[in-house]
Each structure stands twice: as structure tokens, then as C-alpha cells.
Design a protein around this motif. Structure first.
Motif, PDB file in Angstrom:
ATOM      1  N   ILE A   1      25.886  29.248  37.337  1.00  0.00           N
ATOM      2  CA  ILE A   1      27.185  29.510  36.277  1.00  0.00           C
ATOM      3  C   ILE A   1      27.418  31.098  36.366  1.00  0.00           C
ATOM      4  O   ILE A   1      28.331  31.649  36.037  1.00  0.00           O
ATOM      5  CB  ILE A   1      26.491  28.982  34.621  1.00  0.00           C
ATOM      6  N   VAL A   2      26.184  31.789  37.250  1.00  0.00           N
ATOM      7  CA  VAL A   2      26.553  32.816  36.870  1.00  0.00           C
ATOM      8  C   VAL A   2      27.632  33.950  37.513  1.00  0.00           C
ATOM      9  O   VAL A   2      28.152  33.770  37.586  1.00  0.00           O
ATOM     10  CB  VAL A   2      25.080  33.367  37.647  1.00  0.00           C
ATOM     11  N   PHE A   3      27.037  32.676  39.415  1.00  0.00           N
ATOM     12  CA  PHE A   3      27.556  32.532  39.988  1.00  0.00           C
ATOM     13  C   PHE A   3      29.522  32.477  39.879  1.00  0.00           C
ATOM     14  O   PHE A   3      30.507  32.571  40.803  1.00  0.00           O
ATOM     15  CB  PHE A   3      27.120  32.761  41.763  1.00  0.00           C
ATOM     16  N   GLY A   4      29.649  31.260  39.722  1.00  0.00           N
ATOM     17  CA  GLY A   4      31.121  30.678  39.501  1.00  0.00           C
ATOM     18  C   GLY A   4      31.725  31.999  37.828  1.00  0.00           C
ATOM     19  O   GLY A   4      32.507  31.969  38.414  1.00  0.00           O
ATOM     20  N   CYS A   5      30.785  31.921  37.230  1.00  0.00           N
ATOM     21  CA  CYS A   5      31.944  33.076  36.822  1.00  0.00           C
ATOM     22  C   CYS A   5      32.218  34.165  37.283  1.00  0.00           C
ATOM     23  O   CYS A   5      33.445  34.931  36.829  1.00  0.00           O
ATOM     24  CB  CYS A   5      31.236  33.238  35.202  1.00  0.00           C
ATOM     25  N   LEU A   6      30.779  34.780  37.833  1.00  0.00           N
ATOM     26  CA  LEU A   6      31.471  35.952  38.601  1.00  0.00           C
ATOM     27  C   LEU A   6      32.488  36.327  39.267  1.00  0.00           C
ATOM     28  O   LEU A   6      33.137  36.588  39.693  1.00  0.00           O
ATOM     29  CB  LEU A   6      29.997  36.350  39.534  1.00  0.00           C
ATOM     30  N   ASP A   7      32.357  34.742  40.019  1.00  0.00           N
ATOM     31  CA  ASP A   7      34.216  34.641  41.027  1.00  0.00           C
ATOM     32  C   ASP A   7      35.228  34.555  39.537  1.00  0.00           C
ATOM     33  O   ASP A   7      36.168  34.599  40.607  1.00  0.00           O
ATOM     34  CB  ASP A   7      33.535  33.132  41.819  1.00  0.00           C
ATOM     35  N   ASN A   8      35.206  34.282  38.896  1.00  0.00           N
ATOM     36  CA  ASN A   8      36.417  34.236  37.435  1.00  0.00           C
ATOM     37  C   ASN A   8      36.612  35.585  37.728  1.00  0.00           C
ATOM     38  O   ASN A   8      38.332  36.124  37.342  1.00  0.00           O
ATOM     39  CB  ASN A   8      36.130  33.368  36.713  1.00  0.00           C
ATOM     40  N   LEU A   9      35.612  36.880  37.222  1.00  0.00           N
ATOM     41  CA  LEU A   9      36.100  37.682  36.639  1.00  0.00           C
ATOM     42  C   LEU A   9      36.503  38.853  38.312  1.00  0.00           C
ATOM     43  O   LEU A   9      36.830  40.097  37.904  1.00  0.00           O
ATOM     44  CB  LEU A   9      34.561  38.243  35.898  1.00  0.00           C
ATOM     45  N   LEU A  10      35.435  38.695  39.129  1.00  0.00           N
ATOM     46  CA  LEU A  10      35.784  39.163  40.240  1.00  0.00           C
ATOM     47  C   LEU A  10      38.030  38.902  40.757  1.00  0.00           C
ATOM     48  O   LEU A  10      38.443  40.110  41.224  1.00  0.00           O
ATOM     49  CB  LEU A  10      35.253  39.009  41.758  1.00  0.00           C
ATOM     50  N   LEU A  11      37.828  37.360  40.902  1.00  0.00           N
ATOM     51  CA  LEU A  11      39.103  37.551  40.861  1.00  0.00           C
ATOM     52  C   LEU A  11      39.862  38.007  40.582  1.00  0.00           C
ATOM     53  O   LEU A  11      40.880  38.623  40.270  1.00  0.00           O
ATOM     54  CB  LEU A  11      39.567  35.930  41.009  1.00  0.00           C
ATOM     55  N   THR A  12      39.588  38.383  39.299  1.00  0.00           N
ATOM     56  CA  THR A  12      41.002  38.732  37.867  1.00  0.00           C
ATOM     57  C   THR A  12      40.632  40.393  38.366  1.00  0.00           C
ATOM     58  O   THR A  12      41.660  40.958  38.183  1.00  0.00           O
ATOM     59  CB  THR A  12      40.165  38.403  36.398  1.00  0.00           C
ATOM     60  N   ALA A  13      39.418  41.288  38.813  1.00  0.00           N
ATOM     61  CA  ALA A  13      39.420  42.497  38.780  1.00  0.00           C
ATOM     62  C   ALA A  13      40.448  42.940  39.892  1.00  0.00           C
ATOM     63  O   ALA A  13      41.000  43.457  40.306  1.00  0.00           O
ATOM     64  CB  ALA A  13      38.188  42.868  39.469  1.00  0.00           C
ATOM     65  N   MET A  14      40.388  41.377  41.123  1.00  0.00           N
ATOM     66  CA  MET A  14      41.661  42.050  42.704  1.00  0.00           C
ATOM     67  C   MET A  14      42.721  41.681  41.983  1.00  0.00           C
ATOM     68  O   MET A  14      43.837  42.060  42.290  1.00  0.00           O
ATOM     69  CB  MET A  14      40.909  40.713  43.033  1.00  0.00           C
ATOM     70  N   ALA A  15      43.036  40.778  40.780  1.00  0.00           N
ATOM     71  CA  ALA A  15      44.470  40.450  40.618  1.00  0.00           C
ATOM     72  C   ALA A  15      44.983  41.779  39.675  1.00  0.00           C
ATOM     73  O   ALA A  15      46.338  42.903  39.796  1.00  0.00           O
ATOM     74  CB  ALA A  15      44.823  38.853  39.658  1.00  0.00           C
ATOM     75  N   TYR A  16      43.825  42.495  38.967  1.00  0.00           N
ATOM     76  CA  TYR A  16      44.622  43.947  38.240  1.00  0.00           C
ATOM     77  C   TYR A  16      44.511  45.088  39.550  1.00  0.00           C
ATOM     78  O   TYR A  16      45.300  45.970  39.297  1.00  0.00           O
ATOM     79  CB  TYR A  16      43.428  43.879  37.008  1.00  0.00           C
ATOM     80  N   ASP A  17      43.775  44.710  40.414  1.00  0.00           N
ATOM     81  CA  ASP A  17      44.207  45.984  41.828  1.00  0.00           C
ATOM     82  C   ASP A  17      45.481  45.743  42.157  1.00  0.00           C
ATOM     83  O   ASP A  17      45.924  46.939  42.190  1.00  0.00           O
ATOM     84  CB  ASP A  17      42.725  45.759  42.769  1.00  0.00           C
ATOM     85  N   ARG A  18      45.933  44.251  42.426  1.00  0.00           N
ATOM     86  CA  ARG A  18      46.770  44.046  42.954  1.00  0.00           C
ATOM     87  C   ARG A  18      47.827  44.771  42.491  1.00  0.00           C
ATOM     88  O   ARG A  18      49.738  45.250  42.119  1.00  0.00           O
ATOM     89  CB  ARG A  18      47.137  42.614  44.048  1.00  0.00           C
ATOM     90  N   PHE A  19      47.758  44.775  41.037  1.00  0.00           N
ATOM     91  CA  PHE A  19      49.314  44.492  39.255  1.00  0.00           C
ATOM     92  C   PHE A  19      49.052  46.643  39.611  1.00  0.00           C
ATOM     93  O   PHE A  19      50.255  46.746  39.414  1.00  0.00           O
ATOM     94  CB  PHE A  19      48.463  44.377  38.219  1.00  0.00           C
ATOM     95  N   VAL A  20      47.739  47.691  39.502  1.00  0.00           N
ATOM     96  CA  VAL A  20      48.184  48.206  39.662  1.00  0.00           C
ATOM     97  C   VAL A  20      48.991  49.467  40.639  1.00  0.00           C
ATOM     98  O   VAL A  20      49.324  50.109  40.976  1.00  0.00           O
ATOM     99  CB  VAL A  20      46.425  49.213  39.800  1.00  0.00           C
ATOM    100  N   ALA A  21      48.182  49.050  41.966  1.00  0.00           N
ATOM    101  CA  ALA A  21      48.835  48.768  43.158  1.00  0.00           C
ATOM    102  C   ALA A  21      50.754  48.883  44.185  1.00  0.00           C
ATOM    103  O   ALA A  21      51.052  48.892  44.381  1.00  0.00           O
ATOM    104  CB  ALA A  21      47.765  48.105  44.514  1.00  0.00           C
ATOM    105  N   ILE A  22      50.886  47.895  42.789  1.00  0.00           N
ATOM    106  CA  ILE A  22      52.427  47.404  43.095  1.00  0.00           C
ATOM    107  C   ILE A  22      53.002  48.351  41.785  1.00  0.00           C
ATOM    108  O   ILE A  22      53.652  48.187  42.122  1.00  0.00           O
ATOM    109  CB  ILE A  22      52.250  46.302  43.684  1.00  0.00           C
ATOM    110  N   CYS A  23      52.788  47.681  40.889  1.00  0.00           N
ATOM    111  CA  CYS A  23      53.564  48.178  39.628  1.00  0.00           C
ATOM    112  C   CYS A  23      53.052  49.682  39.629  1.00  0.00           C
ATOM    113  O   CYS A  23      54.094  50.088  38.879  1.00  0.00           O
ATOM    114  CB  CYS A  23      52.779  46.793  38.436  1.00  0.00           C
TER     115      CYS A  23
END
Length: 319
Positions: A105-127
Motif C-alpha cells: 500500500i505504501v508504494f502503491g500510494c506513493l506511485d499515485n502521489l508522485l504521478l500527481t506531482a509530475m502532472a502538476y510539474d507539467r501543468f506549471v511548465a506548459i501553463c
């Protein structure tokens, strides 16, 4: 039905994929190379990013954390599965089962949250490209990663520790190849209402909310890309998101497939197949997705391997 207190439970039985010895040998021959490729590929990603100063950016910082999470996510389940197949012993201790659930569960949740952080990074970079370096500072990225770890650990403990209060039926056969929390709860003979409430609440907080954040980020990204007039600019902007989108699709698509199939069908065979994709195939493909579509990453891996060659020769030659 006979029940036993949680303190009396010594072993669970992981029933795995099949009782057929020939099929088990085939599965061992498939899972072992896949596991080795997963570990090697994700380690190369981590080493390439840490050794190349050109890749010390927020996107690659989160990618290296994601690779580490994928190594942990896969290593939580597959080595025990391989041992069980090789030894023909399906037993896992109660403590081992709790530990496996916790780290899964730790690593599964970590995957979720890191993918969200990466999406936010792309959002800031493009928008918001002009404010990118101001927003995505090393300190802020470190806090995002640390927060992801802390939330994942707390979420996992909240789900797993409540299992210790349960009493289990004498039948401790888990129709899975690892200790999946929903399957373990099905074996309990005591009331699991509190457990189910916690599981559903954690799923909303640690899976639904991150997915909503990813979808919102990319809705804004696509809206910004549509406003770019030059075709070349549109392609460049979209190409920076393509790898991440593919990984998100694989991770959430197979993850949802696991739970939807377990709800929709009485048989757990489809759930087992989806779980293999979720826990094994997706982490194995991530390094290929990010390296094959990324010139900077391919260059860093080539330089890493070329530097490792002379080092290996010197080590073999000795003093």
C-alpha cells in the motif's frame, strides 16, 4: 464456522495462479526475467538521473522517485511469489502478510502521489512557463516528495493496523499471489465494517483525489496547447507530456481493472491477471516509456553505461 483469534494465526496460504506444476514452471520462467528487467531498468533510470547534472530538474527528480517506488512496489510481491513457486510452499506468516500489505500500500500510494506531482510539474511548465523556476524550486519539489512519502505511510498504517483487531476463520487460504488487503478482509469472521470504511476513505484520499488532480492538470495543459498557434510548438508541448500520460493510463487502467474485475466476477482469475499487469508489467515498462521517448534520458543512460564499462574492466583487472 470455526474461528481463531488474530494472535493464533500463524500462516496464510497464498493459492497463487494454478495448481498445475508445468504452468507453475512456466510462470516462474516468465516472472523472474520480468522482475530482473524491472529492477535493472529502474535502477538505470535512478543512476542516470543522479549522475547527470543536466537531469537535475523537477521532472527527472520525480521520475527518479517514481522508479524507486516501482522497485519497492514490485519487490514487495514478486520475490515471495517466486520463492513460493520454486519451493512449492504457499505459506506466508501472519507477520509477513501484514508486512507485505503495508509496503504494498505504501508504494502503491506513493506511485499515485508522485504521478500527481509530475502532472502538476507539467501543468506549471506548459501553463505558466515564465513562473516555472519560481514555483518548482528544489525545496518545493523536496517537500512534495517528502509529503508523498508521509501521506503514503500514514495511509498504509491506517488501513493495515486495523487488521490486527480482527479474528479470522479457520480457512486462511488467500486466492491471490500476494496478501491483498480486500482478499484478507474476506477471511475475517469478525465485523469488518470499520476496516471497510477506512479502506474506502483511504481509496478516495489516496487514489481518487490524485487522479482528479491529474485529470484537472491535463485539462488545463491541453487547453493551453490548443492555444499554441505553431504546429511545432504544439508537438513539443505535447511530447513532454506523452510519456507521463502513457504511464498514468497504464497504472490507473490496470489498477482499476483489478478492483472492477474482483467486484464484477466471482472468479478471481481475471483479478489475478490484472494484478500481474498492475504490479509487474507497468513498473517494468515505465523505464522503457521514459527512456525511449526522451532524448535526454537516452543520452544520460548511454553515458552512464559507457562510464561503467571502463570501471568494470578496471575492477576485473584488479590492482
Amino acid at each position: 464456522m470455526e474461528t481463531i483469534n488474530q494472535t493464533g494465526v500463524t500462516n496464510f496460504l497464498l493459492m497463487g495462479f494454478t495448481e498445475d506444476a508445468d504452468l507453475q514452471s512456466l510462470l516462474f520462467g516468465l516472472l523472474l526475467p520480468m522482475y530482473l528487467v524491472t529492477i535493472t531498468g529502474n535502477l538505470l533510470i535512478i543512476l542516470a538521473i543522479t549522475s547527470d547534472s543536466h537531469l537535475h530538474t523537477p521532472m527527472y527528480f520525480f521520475l527518479s522517485n517514481l522508479s524507486f517506488a516501482d522497485i519497492g512496489f514490485t519487490s514487495t510481491t514478486i520475490p515471495k511469489t517466486l520463492v513460493n513457486i520454486h519451493t512449492q510452499n504457499k505459506a506466508i506468516t501472519f507477520a509477513g502478510c501484514i508486512t507485505q500489505m503495508c509496503f504494498f500500500i505504501v508504494f502503491g500510494c506513493l506511485d499515485n502521489l508522485l504521478l500527481t506531482a509530475m502532472a502538476y510539474d507539467r501543468f506549471v511548465a506548459i501553463c505558466h512557463p515564465l513562473r516555472y523556476t519560481v514555483i518548482m524550486t528544489p525545496r518545493f519539489c523536496g517537500l512534495l516528495a517528502l509529503g508523498s512519502w508521509m501521506i503514503s505511510v500514514m495511509g498504509s498504517l491506517s488501513e493495515v493496523l486495523t487488521v490486527l483487531r480482527l479474528s479470522f476463520c479457520a480457512n486462511t487460504k488467500i486466492p491471490h499471489f500476494f496478501c491483498d488487503l480486500p482478499e484478507v478482509l474476506k477471511l475475517a469472521c469478525s465485523d469488518t465494517l470499520i476496516n471497510n470504511i477506512i479502506v474506502y476513505s483511504a481509496t478516495i484520499v489516496l487514489a481518487v483525489f490524485p487522479l482528479t488532480g491529474i485529470l484537472f492538470s491535463y485539462s488545463q495543459v491541453f487547453s493551453s496547447i490548443r492555444r499554441i498557434s505553431a504546429a511545432g510548438g504544439k508537438y513539443k508541448a505535447f511530447s513532454t507530456c506523452a510519456s507521463h500520460l502513457l504511464v498514468v493510463s497504464l497504472f490507473y487502467g490496470t489498477g482499476l481493472g483489478v478492483y472492477l474485475s474482483s467486484v464484477a466476477t466471482v472468479s478471481s482469475k481475471m483479478s489475478l491477471i490484472a494484478s500481474v499487469v498492475y504490479t509487474m508489467v507497468t513498473p517494468m515498462l515505465n523505464p522503457f516509456i521514459y527512456s525511449l521517448r526522451n532524448g535526454d534520458m537516452k543520452g544520460a543512460i548511454r553515458r552512464l553505461l559507457s562510464n561503467m564499462g571502463p570501471l568494470t574492466e578496471q575492477t576485473m583487472a584488479g590492482p
